[in-house]
Design a protein around this motif. Structure first.
Motif, PDB file in Angstrom:
ATOM      1  N   LYS A  22       0.837  -1.214   0.000  1.00 19.81           N
ATOM      2  CA  LYS A  22       0.000   0.000   0.000  1.00 19.81           C
ATOM      3  C   LYS A  22       0.867   1.257   0.000  1.00 19.81           C
ATOM      4  N   ARG A  23       1.938   1.237   0.794  1.00 24.50           N
ATOM      5  CA  ARG A  23       2.851   2.383   0.856  1.00 24.50           C
ATOM      6  C   ARG A  23       3.493   2.635  -0.511  1.00 24.50           C
ATOM      7  N   GLU A  26       0.912   4.120  -2.863  1.00 29.60           N
ATOM      8  CA  GLU A  26       0.618   5.521  -2.549  1.00 29.60           C
ATOM      9  C   GLU A  26       1.761   6.454  -2.935  1.00 29.60           C
ATOM     10  N   THR A  27       3.010   6.017  -2.769  1.00 29.90           N
ATOM     11  CA  THR A  27       4.143   6.900  -3.050  1.00 29.90           C
ATOM     12  C   THR A  27       4.562   6.892  -4.513  1.00 29.90           C
ATOM     13  N   THR A  54      -2.510   2.854  -9.644  1.00 26.55           N
ATOM     14  CA  THR A  54      -3.617   3.738  -9.316  1.00 26.55           C
ATOM     15  C   THR A  54      -4.138   4.351 -10.613  1.00 26.55           C
TER      16      THR A  54
END
Length: 86
Positions: A22-23, A26-27, A54
């Motif tokens: 997930k990190r 997101e990054t 994403t």
């Protein structure tokens, strides 16, 4: 599975593996080929190559995710390593 999250489906065996993926998502906006342990519908654990990116649909963020079962390959690799130790 369209419209469901891995968390809602209880797919992730290790919460730390989920948090790491997930990190990265997101990054970086994508994750490619991260090997994680997941749970099948019946509860059996398997290894998967996890890739996700994403995307936006109608201005809403979504994850487009693919999984490839790599359990057999990992088992074969473990056997080869074990045989080399003998």
């Amino acid at each position: 599975i369209v419209g469901q999250t891995g968390l809602a489906l209880d797919l992730w065996v290790d919460p730390a593996e989920r948090a790491g993926a997930k990190r990265l998502l997101e990054t970086q906006g994508f994750v490619t080929g991260v090997e994680v342990r997941l749970r099948r519908k019946g509860g059996a654990v398997f290894w998967a190559s996890f890739s996700s990116s994403t995307i936006a649909i109608g201005g809403e963020p979504y994850s487009l995710t693919t999984l490839q079962d790599v359990t057999e390959r990992r088992q074969l690799e473990a056997r080869v390593l074990q045989a080399q130790k003998m």
